[in-house]
Design a protein around this motif. Sequence first.
Motif, PDB file in Angstrom:
ATOM      1  N   SER A  49       0.799  -1.225   0.000  1.00 51.97           N
ATOM      2  CA  SER A  49       0.000   0.000   0.000  1.00 51.97           C
ATOM      3  C   SER A  49       0.832   1.275   0.000  1.00 51.97           C
ATOM      4  O   SER A  49       0.273   2.368   0.045  1.00 51.97           O
ATOM      5  N   PRO A 159      -1.702  -6.347   5.260  1.00 49.66           N
ATOM      6  CA  PRO A 159      -2.501  -6.862   6.374  1.00 49.66           C
ATOM      7  C   PRO A 159      -2.807  -8.351   6.287  1.00 49.66           C
ATOM      8  O   PRO A 159      -3.037  -8.997   7.319  1.00 49.66           O
ATOM      9  N   ARG A 160      -2.802  -8.901   5.082  1.00 50.36           N
ATOM     10  CA  ARG A 160      -3.157 -10.319   4.939  1.00 50.36           C
ATOM     11  C   ARG A 160      -2.251 -11.226   5.764  1.00 50.36           C
ATOM     12  O   ARG A 160      -2.661 -12.316   6.171  1.00 50.36           O
ATOM     13  N   ALA A 163      -3.740 -10.629   9.555  1.00 49.28           N
ATOM     14  CA  ALA A 163      -5.146 -10.273   9.729  1.00 49.28           C
ATOM     15  C   ALA A 163      -5.740 -10.981  10.938  1.00 49.28           C
ATOM     16  O   ALA A 163      -5.529 -12.174  11.158  1.00 49.28           O
ATOM     17  N   GLY A 164      -6.469 -10.221  11.777  1.00 45.98           N
ATOM     18  CA  GLY A 164      -7.133 -10.768  12.947  1.00 45.98           C
ATOM     19  C   GLY A 164      -6.221 -11.004  14.134  1.00 45.98           C
ATOM     20  O   GLY A 164      -6.698 -11.416  15.199  1.00 45.98           O
ATOM     21  N   GLN A 165      -4.939 -10.735  14.002  1.00 46.21           N
ATOM     22  CA  GLN A 165      -3.994 -10.980  15.079  1.00 46.21           C
ATOM     23  C   GLN A 165      -3.725  -9.716  15.898  1.00 46.21           C
ATOM     24  O   GLN A 165      -4.058  -8.604  15.486  1.00 46.21           O
ATOM     25  N   ASP A 182      -2.285   0.986   7.798  1.00 41.41           N
ATOM     26  CA  ASP A 182      -2.591  -0.155   6.929  1.00 41.41           C
ATOM     27  C   ASP A 182      -3.244  -1.289   7.716  1.00 41.41           C
ATOM     28  O   ASP A 182      -4.108  -2.011   7.199  1.00 41.41           O
ATOM     29  N   LEU A 183      -2.848  -1.452   8.985  1.00 42.59           N
ATOM     30  CA  LEU A 183      -3.318  -2.564   9.809  1.00 42.59           C
ATOM     31  C   LEU A 183      -4.515  -2.208  10.686  1.00 42.59           C
ATOM     32  O   LEU A 183      -5.122  -3.100  11.298  1.00 42.59           O
ATOM     33  N   TYR A 185      -7.524  -1.571  10.353  1.00 35.23           N
ATOM     34  CA  TYR A 185      -8.858  -2.088  10.070  1.00 35.23           C
ATOM     35  C   TYR A 185      -8.920  -3.617  10.104  1.00 35.23           C
ATOM     36  O   TYR A 185     -10.022  -4.181  10.154  1.00 35.23           O
ATOM     37  N   ASP A 186      -7.772  -4.280  10.030  1.00 36.29           N
ATOM     38  CA  ASP A 186      -7.770  -5.732   9.865  1.00 36.29           C
ATOM     39  C   ASP A 186      -7.074  -6.479  10.996  1.00 36.29           C
ATOM     40  O   ASP A 186      -7.083  -7.713  11.008  1.00 36.29           O
ATOM     41  N   ALA A 187      -6.432  -5.770  11.915  1.00 35.11           N
ATOM     42  CA  ALA A 187      -5.705  -6.413  13.010  1.00 35.11           C
ATOM     43  C   ALA A 187      -6.046  -5.699  14.311  1.00 35.11           C
ATOM     44  O   ALA A 187      -6.596  -4.597  14.324  1.00 35.11           O
ATOM     45  N   HIS A 188      -5.716  -6.327  15.434  1.00 37.14           N
ATOM     46  CA  HIS A 188      -5.849  -5.689  16.746  1.00 37.14           C
ATOM     47  C   HIS A 188      -4.551  -4.923  16.986  1.00 37.14           C
ATOM     48  O   HIS A 188      -3.551  -5.474  17.425  1.00 37.14           O
TER      49      HIS A 188
END
Length: 351
Positions: A49, A159-160, A163-165, A182-183, A185-188
């Motif tokens: 990104s 983020p892939r 993601a979710g971590q 970048d992260l 929205y997709d990670a904690h």
Amino acid sequence: MSAPADVVVIGGGQAGLAAGYHLRRLGLDFVILDGQESPGGAWRHTWDSLRLFSPAAYSSLPGRLMPPQPGETYPDAAHVVSYLTDYEQRYGLPVHRPVRVTGVHRDGELLRVETDSGTWRTGAVISATGTWSRPFVPAVPGRTEFRGLQLHTVEYRGPRDVAGQKVIVVGGGNSGAQIAADLAYDAHLTWVTLREPRYLADDIDGRALFDHATARRRALDEGRTDTGGVASLGDVVAVPPVRAARDAGLLKAQPMFTRLTASGVEWSDGMTGDADAIIWCTGFRPALSHLAPLGLRGPRGHIPTTGTRAVGEPRLHLLGYGDWTGPASATLIGVGRPAREAARQIADLLR
């Protein structure tokens, strides 16, 4: 192979190409030795990104405007790679790749450039290897104890991967802010910085930063008061993704932790935080190991210079490593001027 050349340029990224442009205009015989497999320099290896700080027209090397990227105000890294590839071909720059330089040595009146593909003897060397190949990670206690994933900026792609971590991003500069955004929205996300992030005004981009750096250099050269340079304005350029995450309340920086644990981090007040991954956006050091045989290294790993010329070896110029080798010389728009001065000084020396 053993070959002569008036000038050997080490590094075929943006700084090396800018040097090649000016050396060609002066009619010098030169080669550019690049360790990469293909054109583009460090831009080939950035995260997905990443965007420039400036519009294309203000992100150009000498002689050739970068064309705009359709649908984008701020071009992405792939667009920069395409531009550098075209630039190299347009000017017929003599780039040899992949060639890894192992050492630069004094050899009487010449310099000897040793590589994995042979030896070049030359009247002058321009080192333009940048910093991307020397990522820096601070010696934080417990780094070897942490059982999760650790990445530096150079290894992060998107983020892939996390993601979710639970992810801790370390660093309050542009890379840290952009990767945190970048992260977000997709990670904690936990964003950790040494001090509260200092955002530049939203209307400031690379054009203004280059002008400010140039004004500072002019003031110093004329003996006037130091304006403080770009650092006096702030640490983070509020590019659109950073601005959006900040304004949405998703970029809330925490103070730097004191140590890593097996499962996360610990702060000085005893508070702890779990983490699956830590991303170190903690900068780089200049890639200068090939110059070690010359014995020129000074404080902080820098080689003392006057402009771009090494103080201890007038046949050596350093280009594109940061303000110590020219105002904004590590940027596309900023490297042209010091590249021109280096080429002129080398032409004078060889004549």
